[in-house]
Write a protein that holds these residues in place. Sequence first.
Motif, PDB file in Angstrom:
ATOM      1  N   ASP A  98     -12.718 -43.354 -48.542  1.00  0.00           N
ATOM      2  CA  ASP A  98     -14.004 -43.844 -49.048  1.00  0.00           C
ATOM      3  C   ASP A  98     -15.124 -43.622 -48.048  1.00  0.00           C
ATOM      4  OD1 ASP A  98     -12.725 -44.608 -51.338  1.00  0.00           O
ATOM      5  OD2 ASP A  98     -12.708 -46.764 -50.880  1.00  0.00           O
ATOM      6  N   GLU A 101     -15.941 -39.854 -48.004  1.00  0.00           N
ATOM      7  CA  GLU A 101     -16.673 -39.472 -49.211  1.00  0.00           C
ATOM      8  C   GLU A 101     -18.123 -39.941 -49.145  1.00  0.00           C
ATOM      9  OE1 GLU A 101     -16.041 -39.634 -54.032  1.00  0.00           O
ATOM     10  OE2 GLU A 101     -15.446 -41.381 -52.856  1.00  0.00           O
ATOM     11  N   ALA A 102     -18.334 -41.180 -48.702  1.00  0.00           N
ATOM     12  CA  ALA A 102     -19.698 -41.713 -48.616  1.00  0.00           C
ATOM     13  C   ALA A 102     -20.540 -40.886 -47.645  1.00  0.00           C
ATOM     14  CB  ALA A 102     -19.661 -43.173 -48.182  1.00  0.00           C
ATOM     15  N   ILE A 104     -20.169 -37.676 -46.706  1.00  0.00           N
ATOM     16  CA  ILE A 104     -20.461 -36.334 -47.227  1.00  0.00           C
ATOM     17  C   ILE A 104     -21.429 -36.405 -48.401  1.00  0.00           C
ATOM     18  CG2 ILE A 104     -19.444 -34.307 -48.352  1.00  0.00           C
ATOM     19  CD1 ILE A 104     -16.951 -34.736 -46.659  1.00  0.00           C
ATOM     20  N   ARG A 105     -21.261 -37.392 -49.270  1.00  0.00           N
ATOM     21  CA  ARG A 105     -22.192 -37.535 -50.404  1.00  0.00           C
ATOM     22  C   ARG A 105     -23.624 -37.786 -49.895  1.00  0.00           C
ATOM     23  NH1 ARG A 105     -19.102 -35.033 -53.100  1.00  0.00           N
ATOM     24  NH2 ARG A 105     -17.418 -35.954 -54.307  1.00  0.00           N
ATOM     25  N   GLY A 106     -23.742 -38.576 -48.831  1.00  0.00           N
ATOM     26  CA  GLY A 106     -25.065 -38.853 -48.282  1.00  0.00           C
ATOM     27  C   GLY A 106     -25.739 -37.598 -47.765  1.00  0.00           C
ATOM     28  N   GLU A 108     -25.079 -34.532 -48.780  1.00  0.00           N
ATOM     29  CA  GLU A 108     -25.340 -33.655 -49.925  1.00  0.00           C
ATOM     30  C   GLU A 108     -26.644 -34.038 -50.634  1.00  0.00           C
ATOM     31  OE1 GLU A 108     -21.238 -31.796 -51.646  1.00  0.00           O
ATOM     32  OE2 GLU A 108     -21.609 -33.904 -52.147  1.00  0.00           O
ATOM     33  N   GLU A 109     -26.987 -35.300 -50.611  1.00  0.00           N
ATOM     34  CA  GLU A 109     -28.252 -35.734 -51.211  1.00  0.00           C
ATOM     35  C   GLU A 109     -29.446 -35.130 -50.486  1.00  0.00           C
ATOM     36  OE1 GLU A 109     -28.290 -39.960 -51.255  1.00  0.00           O
ATOM     37  OE2 GLU A 109     -26.648 -40.143 -52.719  1.00  0.00           O
ATOM     38  N   PRO A 113     -25.378 -29.664 -52.531  1.00  0.00           N
ATOM     39  CA  PRO A 113     -23.907 -29.651 -52.501  1.00  0.00           C
ATOM     40  C   PRO A 113     -23.358 -28.698 -51.452  1.00  0.00           C
ATOM     41  CG  PRO A 113     -24.731 -28.490 -54.435  1.00  0.00           C
ATOM     42  CD  PRO A 113     -25.907 -29.172 -53.821  1.00  0.00           C
ATOM     43  N   VAL A 154     -13.193 -34.195 -51.236  1.00  0.00           N
ATOM     44  CA  VAL A 154     -14.559 -34.614 -51.571  1.00  0.00           C
ATOM     45  C   VAL A 154     -15.380 -33.464 -52.152  1.00  0.00           C
ATOM     46  CG1 VAL A 154     -16.738 -35.506 -50.650  1.00  0.00           C
ATOM     47  CG2 VAL A 154     -14.564 -36.453 -49.843  1.00  0.00           C
ATOM     48  N   VAL A 155     -15.304 -32.295 -51.561  1.00  0.00           N
ATOM     49  CA  VAL A 155     -16.208 -31.200 -51.949  1.00  0.00           C
ATOM     50  C   VAL A 155     -15.655 -30.299 -53.049  1.00  0.00           C
ATOM     51  CG1 VAL A 155     -17.177 -31.191 -49.618  1.00  0.00           C
ATOM     52  CG2 VAL A 155     -15.376 -29.557 -50.203  1.00  0.00           C
ATOM     53  N   GLY A 158     -17.006 -30.347 -56.918  1.00  0.00           N
ATOM     54  CA  GLY A 158     -18.323 -29.740 -57.093  1.00  0.00           C
ATOM     55  C   GLY A 158     -18.268 -28.229 -57.043  1.00  0.00           C
TER      56      GLY A 158
END
Length: 331
Positions: A98, A101-102, A104-106, A108-109, A113, A154-155, A158
């Motif tokens: 978790d 993931e958090a 990497i998502r941050g 990507e924003e 991606p 995680v990636v 996408g």
Amino acid sequence: MFLVMLAPVVIIVVFAIVASRPARLRLRGAHVLITGGSSGIGLEIAKECARQGGFITLAARSKSKLEEAKLEVEPHLQGGGERQCVMILPLDVSAPYDEIEAGIRGIEEKLGPVDVLINSAGISYAKAFEDTPVEKFEELMKVNYLGSVNCTQVVLPGMKQRKKGRIVFISSQAGQTSVFGYSAYSATKFALRGLAETLQMEVKPHNIAVTISFPPDTDTPGFRAEDKPEETNLIAETSGLFAADVVAKGVVRDMVKGEYMSIYGLDGFMLGHMTAGMAPCNSTLSALFQVLLMSPLRIVGLAYLKSFDGIVLKCMQKREKAKAATSAKND
């Protein structure tokens, strides 16, 4: 005469059955995430990707080292337009999924991606098996193997949705052949090979390519800091030491081309083709080398192993002699 007549048939068959490479990847404008990007091979990969126009995210545990690495990479930015930049992501790849993931998502924003994931984060430990604490086996597996698994998890969705991407695993020549003192380390690097071979088969229909790199001993801060047994050092001397930027350029070259295997130097050539087995191959030339050279290279490999066994035996005898001398002196 028979072999001469057979050669064209072999070439035709290999050409017909070897898988084609995916389309060449353009790094200009691509978001490249590099774990272990604050030093060593990961840092040099970041510089090379920046030169080719990539948008770079450096991920590692130490924020201060990441900030220093960012300053090193930024002068190499070119060809990616005004928006090209270097960002940092403090991240422990052995953390719970978790958290990974958090993080990497941050990122990507901010940068979009991830188009290219370089799994370069890794640690080493070199001691004889019985001198290696059980906790070390678990620690190395969490960082070197599961860290790569989690970041890829995680990636990958996408990439599949966009029908493009590259995933790179940095293994080691110690992931192709056993080396004294690397029972914990080698196991993780062999595990990456199994993961890469399976993943390549799964993602190929989605226009995603997997590259696994097998670097030799490389001049990095981690390598210089290692306290290795005498046997390990003597065996390592047989293949020499490579500069990190040389390895990095090879990784990026092969990743961009969509090559499955990335190897370096004469020993790398030998190991890569001798240990290919059922590994994927999308290069007709490499496939021909594997078909034609695997048997003679096996002989060379056996000769290497015999010399390594000799090194181990001599070191053991040396220690026993020193121990006996100390015991006699004390008596």
